[in-house]
Design a protein around this motif. Structure first.
Motif, PDB file in Angstrom:
ATOM      1  N   ALA A   1       0.855  -1.190   0.000  1.00  0.00           N
ATOM      2  CA  ALA A   1       0.000   0.000   0.000  1.00  0.00           C
ATOM      3  C   ALA A   1       0.887   1.233   0.000  1.00  0.00           C
ATOM      4  CB  ALA A   1      -0.905   0.009   1.229  1.00  0.00           C
ATOM      5  N   GLU A   2       0.541   2.227  -0.822  1.00  0.00           N
ATOM      6  CA  GLU A   2       1.403   3.396  -0.945  1.00  0.00           C
ATOM      7  C   GLU A   2       0.899   4.607  -0.187  1.00  0.00           C
ATOM      8  OE1 GLU A   2       1.901   3.920  -5.117  1.00  0.00           O
ATOM      9  OE2 GLU A   2       3.355   2.281  -5.266  1.00  0.00           O
ATOM     10  N   GLU A   3      -0.416   4.693  -0.022  1.00  0.00           N
ATOM     11  CA  GLU A   3      -0.969   5.894   0.599  1.00  0.00           C
ATOM     12  C   GLU A   3      -2.214   5.483   1.369  1.00  0.00           C
ATOM     13  OE1 GLU A   3      -2.869   8.447  -2.174  1.00  0.00           O
ATOM     14  OE2 GLU A   3      -3.477   6.801  -3.470  1.00  0.00           O
ATOM     15  N   PRO A   4      -2.627   6.272   2.342  1.00  0.00           N
ATOM     16  CA  PRO A   4      -3.848   5.953   3.077  1.00  0.00           C
ATOM     17  C   PRO A   4      -5.051   5.941   2.137  1.00  0.00           C
ATOM     18  CG  PRO A   4      -2.641   7.739   4.138  1.00  0.00           C
ATOM     19  CD  PRO A   4      -1.989   7.502   2.818  1.00  0.00           C
ATOM     20  N   VAL A   5      -5.973   5.014   2.368  1.00  0.00           N
ATOM     21  CA  VAL A   5      -7.216   4.967   1.601  1.00  0.00           C
ATOM     22  C   VAL A   5      -8.341   5.093   2.623  1.00  0.00           C
ATOM     23  CG1 VAL A   5      -8.654   3.592   0.065  1.00  0.00           C
ATOM     24  CG2 VAL A   5      -6.164   3.545  -0.193  1.00  0.00           C
ATOM     25  N   VAL A   6      -8.881   6.308   2.708  1.00  0.00           N
ATOM     26  CA  VAL A   6      -9.770   6.625   3.824  1.00  0.00           C
ATOM     27  C   VAL A   6     -11.225   6.682   3.364  1.00  0.00           C
ATOM     28  CG1 VAL A   6     -10.324   8.368   5.564  1.00  0.00           C
ATOM     29  CG2 VAL A   6      -7.937   7.940   4.936  1.00  0.00           C
ATOM     30  N   GLY A   7     -12.104   6.076   4.159  1.00  0.00           N
ATOM     31  CA  GLY A   7     -13.527   6.124   3.837  1.00  0.00           C
ATOM     32  C   GLY A   7     -14.354   6.022   5.101  1.00  0.00           C
ATOM     33  N   ASP A   8     -15.667   6.122   4.946  1.00  0.00           N
ATOM     34  CA  ASP A   8     -16.562   6.013   6.093  1.00  0.00           C
ATOM     35  C   ASP A   8     -17.106   4.591   6.159  1.00  0.00           C
ATOM     36  OD1 ASP A   8     -16.252   8.674   6.818  1.00  0.00           O
ATOM     37  OD2 ASP A   8     -17.654   9.303   5.256  1.00  0.00           O
ATOM     38  N   PHE A   9     -16.560   3.820   7.082  1.00  0.00           N
ATOM     39  CA  PHE A   9     -16.935   2.407   7.177  1.00  0.00           C
ATOM     40  C   PHE A   9     -17.270   2.045   8.613  1.00  0.00           C
ATOM     41  CE2 PHE A   9     -13.309   2.447   4.029  1.00  0.00           C
ATOM     42  CZ  PHE A   9     -14.115   2.461   2.914  1.00  0.00           C
ATOM     43  N   ASP A  10     -17.912   0.879   8.746  1.00  0.00           N
ATOM     44  CA  ASP A  10     -18.036   0.240  10.052  1.00  0.00           C
ATOM     45  C   ASP A  10     -16.726  -0.521  10.250  1.00  0.00           C
ATOM     46  OD1 ASP A  10     -18.393  -1.572  12.097  1.00  0.00           O
ATOM     47  OD2 ASP A  10     -20.517  -1.902  11.635  1.00  0.00           O
ATOM     48  N   PRO A  11     -15.829  -0.038  11.129  1.00  0.00           N
ATOM     49  CA  PRO A  11     -14.488  -0.616  11.203  1.00  0.00           C
ATOM     50  C   PRO A  11     -14.512  -2.103  11.585  1.00  0.00           C
ATOM     51  CG  PRO A  11     -14.858   0.941  12.996  1.00  0.00           C
ATOM     52  CD  PRO A  11     -16.028   1.066  12.083  1.00  0.00           C
ATOM     53  N   LEU A  12     -15.486  -2.508  12.426  1.00  0.00           N
ATOM     54  CA  LEU A  12     -15.532  -3.912  12.835  1.00  0.00           C
ATOM     55  C   LEU A  12     -15.886  -4.808  11.649  1.00  0.00           C
ATOM     56  CD1 LEU A  12     -17.323  -3.587  16.285  1.00  0.00           C
ATOM     57  CD2 LEU A  12     -14.878  -3.882  15.805  1.00  0.00           C
ATOM     58  N   ARG A  13     -16.843  -4.329  10.856  1.00  0.00           N
ATOM     59  CA  ARG A  13     -17.280  -5.148   9.714  1.00  0.00           C
ATOM     60  C   ARG A  13     -16.192  -5.222   8.649  1.00  0.00           C
ATOM     61  NH1 ARG A  13     -20.794  -8.567  11.548  1.00  0.00           N
ATOM     62  NH2 ARG A  13     -22.733  -7.619  12.243  1.00  0.00           N
ATOM     63  N   ILE A  14     -15.539  -4.077   8.373  1.00  0.00           N
ATOM     64  CA  ILE A  14     -14.484  -4.084   7.360  1.00  0.00           C
ATOM     65  C   ILE A  14     -13.345  -4.999   7.830  1.00  0.00           C
ATOM     66  CG2 ILE A  14     -12.756  -2.680   6.167  1.00  0.00           C
ATOM     67  CD1 ILE A  14     -15.575  -2.299   5.115  1.00  0.00           C
ATOM     68  N   ALA A  15     -13.034  -4.930   9.135  1.00  0.00           N
ATOM     69  CA  ALA A  15     -11.990  -5.807   9.656  1.00  0.00           C
ATOM     70  C   ALA A  15     -12.417  -7.274   9.523  1.00  0.00           C
ATOM     71  CB  ALA A  15     -11.712  -5.471  11.117  1.00  0.00           C
ATOM     72  N   GLN A  16     -13.704  -7.533   9.780  1.00  0.00           N
ATOM     73  CA  GLN A  16     -14.228  -8.900   9.644  1.00  0.00           C
ATOM     74  C   GLN A  16     -14.083  -9.391   8.203  1.00  0.00           C
ATOM     75  OE1 GLN A  16     -18.398  -9.104  10.577  1.00  0.00           O
ATOM     76  NE2 GLN A  16     -18.513 -11.328  10.278  1.00  0.00           N
ATOM     77  N   LEU A  17     -14.381  -8.485   7.269  1.00  0.00           N
ATOM     78  CA  LEU A  17     -14.273  -8.816   5.844  1.00  0.00           C
ATOM     79  C   LEU A  17     -12.826  -9.165   5.481  1.00  0.00           C
ATOM     80  CD1 LEU A  17     -15.010  -8.714   2.784  1.00  0.00           C
ATOM     81  CD2 LEU A  17     -15.010  -6.247   2.947  1.00  0.00           C
TER      82      LEU A  17
END
Lengths: 122, 626
Positions: free
Chosen positions: B499-515
């Motif tokens: 990864a070269e740069e931060p990729v920032v968005g509005d997410f449910d952090p628990l669900r994205i981590a689960q994914l």
């Protein structure tokens, strides 16, 4: 009253360990196998007095084990243990002596074993 | 009367009879084409009448009469050119040129005294044969372009034109090189007779002949109809029906508009212009063309549930003249496609020139529309049967899942109950004995396993309700990926983050981590021989992308379309216990989609698998401007 061991056949290691522990504490001689193929190997070595048999297992399932016994001309008392709905039908299909629906109480397990194997050797 | 004279008389009679027939037709059906046909045979008949009159009255035709007969003969190629224009298209300059030439020629005939100079005669001959040849070639070309009854009509006309040319040629030959008169006139008699028949059959075929010429294509179409409902797509069936209808009527093309009840429109899958016919290729684009009931010929026939024939749509339906002209639909036959009381759509058969169709073709279009109704209804039944089968399959899958879920839940429960009872029994019998650590560990492990299964099931039901995403906050995908990668990094399965740069968005952090965790766990699980797990996070096309690539066993191509479906387990996965309930990827897809993203998979069996997730993210993470 039988002699020989009680053979516990189940692919789930926890269930295998727990059931053997229960039986050993009562004084029964126990052997274990993780599937039908392993169980057949054990049967060829020494004749168990009772088989506690799970039905759905990898490599060789309960039906395959029962077929293996027939091919070898061996007749053993079998107690089917399964979590499936069809426990009774499956037990009839392979000509078992009874079935236990998982999950079971240890009293039910011990009753069923005593009825077919007899009390633990003194 | 010798045979020669008999033939001549017969030919003359034939032309006069044909003239009478086409004259009646042109009165009943005053189209430019029918009038042109009547004029053509009228001119010939007048020439014949003139000849007969002078012969019977035994007079030497006057100068004016001779000029009139000559003028009538000179109109023949011009009328033929008009007929070419009625059936296909003649360049405007050629029409105007031919008209000017005709005016000059007629004027010349009346003006020159006493006879035309030889050089001028040559010009007349050139004019005549030039147009004659053009017409013959045009009809031959039209015959090769069209099909069915129209092709046969154009062939007849082309033969008629060739024979007419031959007739005039023989007459000329007779004039310059007089030979055995009987032979020449017999020959020209035969060719004239043939050309008359050719024109008659081509331009104004009697209904019996029309039907006979339509029959082969109609038969072929009806023969194919029975197998049509089995075609893979409805669009293929529609295309076949359209092709068959156009061929049976010798039309440029045909269109089937299927009734879309919810939107109250007839949907044609191609604009009814038939450009695909010209190119000769199968239609590949699926442009749609919609007509409302009551609009244009198709909509009107549908609304009235009546077949309808616009001989010249520009004239008969002037409100839509522009649309007809643009799409090259001038003559159109439409019949509703209706099965019992169920309205399915309409069949429109069209041509860019009016005289292609006749009134009684409506019967045929109606028959074809009924046949289309049968085919489409059969198709609908087949589709319905497939839907029922799919529903049953879904129900069966659900049953399978429920029994396998029950089995999966009961397995850890079996250990839990028995092991807990065993601990209790032992503690009762031997109060002072040391704790049974093995037994306690089993209880802990199996209760965790049960917890995971129960949570998985609950998540799956949340996927269906669309309630997966809980608390949303600003999250960097790279950070999540880095943490999970670190946790799963091992010597056997090195986890490499790219990864070269931060990729920032509005997410449910628990669900994205689960994914992400689920994908990385799968990568490890399905690489039993070890291998790198590469996690890549980047921006592309305004989206955040995250991919997880393994070097594992891969996924068989047959399974790929199904792996995100509920309950699906890979056919090469034999590990019943650890494969879980087949819900992991179903939940992953739910997480991606309920964040407004998507998930895709690429895999080569034996080489590895890549899962790629796309998620909506904030605009480029630049320096905030104030």
């Amino acid at each position: 009253v039988s002699d020989g061991t009680i053979l516990v056949v189940d692919d789930d290691p926890s269930i295998r360990a727990t059931i053997s522990e229960i039986l050993r504490m009562e004084g029964y001689p126990v052997e274990v196998a993780a599937n039908g193929a392993e169980a057949l190997t054990t049967v060829e070595r020494s004749r168990p007095g009772l088989v506690l048999l799970d039905m759905r297992m990898p490599v060789l399932d309960g039906w395959g084990f029962a077929r293996g016994l027939r091919e070898r001309g061996v007749d053993l008392p079998i107690l089917v243990m399964t979590a499936a709905q069809n426990a009774r039908r499956w037990a009839e299909e392979i000509g078992a002596d009874g079935y236990l629906a998982k999950p079971f109480d240890i009293d039910d397990l011990l009753d069923a074993v005593e009825r077919r194997y007899g009390p633990p050797p003194a | 009367m010798d045979a020669n004279a008999l033939l001549q008389a017969l030919t003359q009679a034939l032309f006069v009879v044909i003239f009478l027939v086409v004259a009646v037709q042109s009165v009943r059906r005053p189209l430019r084409a029918t009038i042109d046909i009547a004029l053509l045979f009228g001119a010939v008949s007048l020439v014949i009448a003139e000849g007969l009159a002078t012969a019977l009255l035994d007079i030497t035709p006057s100068r004016v009469l001779q000029a009139t007969a000559g003028a009538l003969v000179m109109t023949l190629p011009y009328l033929l050119l008009r007929l070419v224009d009625d059936f296909s298209d003649v360049p405007r300059w050629l029409m105007r040129g031919a008209e000017a030439g005709l005016a000059l020629a007629v004027t010349g005939l009346f003006a020159w005294e006493p006879a035309l100079p030889a050089a001028v005669t040559l010009l007349y001959v050139l004019y005549f044969f030039g147009l004659e040849a053009y017409a013959a070639v045009a009809f031959v070309r039209e015959a090769s372009r069209s099909r069915g009854v129209t092709r046969r009509r154009m062939q007849a006309v082309a033969i008629g034109s060739l024979l007419l040319g031959l007739t005039i040629f023989i007459a000329g030959l007779q004039a310059v090189a007089p030979g055995p008169a009987g032979f020449w006139s017999a020959l020209s008699g035969v060719t004239a007779f043939g050309s008359g028949l050719g024109y008659f059959f081509g331009f104004a075929p009697p209904p019996v002949l029309r039907r006979a010429w339509q029959e082969p294509e109609l038969r072929a179409f009806l023969g194919r109809a029975a197998s049509l409902p089995r075609l893979p797509h409805t669009s293929a069936i529609v295309a076949e029906l359209e092709r068959g209808a156009a061929a049976a009527l010798g039309a440029a093309g045909a269109g089937i508009g299927l009734w879309d009840e919810s939107r109250n429109v007839l949907v044609f899958s191609l604009p009814p212009a038939g450009q695909q016919e010209a190119s000769g290729r199968a239609p590949t684009d699926t442009e749609e063309y919609e007509v409302r009931p009551g609009e244009m010929a198709a909509g009107r026939a549908f609304a009235l549930q009546q077949p309808l024939f616009y001989e010249n749509a520009l004239r008969d339906d002037p409100a839509y003249a522009d649309v007809y002209r643009r799409s090259g639909v001038i003559a159109v036959l439409v019949a509703p496609i209706t099965a019992g009381s169920k309205r399915l759509g309409v069949l429109a058969v069209y041509a860019s020139h009016p005289p292609i169709f006749a009134e009684d073709d409506l019967v045929l279009v109606r028959l074809l529309a009924d046949q289309a109704a049968v085919v489409l209804e059969a198709r609908a039944l087949i589709d319905e049967a497939a839907r029922v089968q799919a529903r049953e399959e879904a129900a069966r899958l659900k049953d399978d899942f429920l029994s396998s879920a029950a089995h999966d839940l009961k397995t850890p429960l079996t250990t839990l109950v028995a092991q807990a009872q065993l601990l209790e029994r032992r503690a009762t019998r031997q109060p002072g004995a040391p704790a049974d650590l093995d037994g306690i560990t089993r209880i802990v492990r199996e209760s965790e396993r049960l917890r995971d299964l129960v949570l998985e099931l609950l998540d799956a039901s949340r996927v269906e309700d669309g309630r997966l995403v809980g608390f949303v906050e600003t999250v960097d995908l790279v950070e999540i990926a880095r943490e999970i990668c670190k946790r799963h990094d091992s010597a056997r399965h090195p986890c490499l983050l790219d990864a070269e740069e931060p990729v920032v968005g509005d997410f449910d952090p628990l669900r994205i981590a689960q994914l992400v965790e689920n994908l990385v766990e799968n990568a490890v699980k399905y690489s039993p021989g070890g291998g790198e797990v590469r996690v890549r996070v980047w921006r592309e096309g305004g989206e955040g992308r995250l991919s997880v690539t393994d070097q594992g066993i891969g996924i068989p191509a047959d399974d790929l379309p199904h792996i995100f479906q509920r309950f699906h387990r890979g056919s090469n996965v034999d590990d019943r216990r650890f494969a879980g309930m087949g819900l992991g990827l179903f939940i992953c897809r739910g997480i991606a989609e309920q964040h407004g993203g998507r998930i895709e998979v690429r895999s080569t069996p034996g080489r590895g698998t890549t899962f790629e997730v796309a998620l909506p993210v904030r605009a480029e993470a630049g320096v905030p401007t104030s």
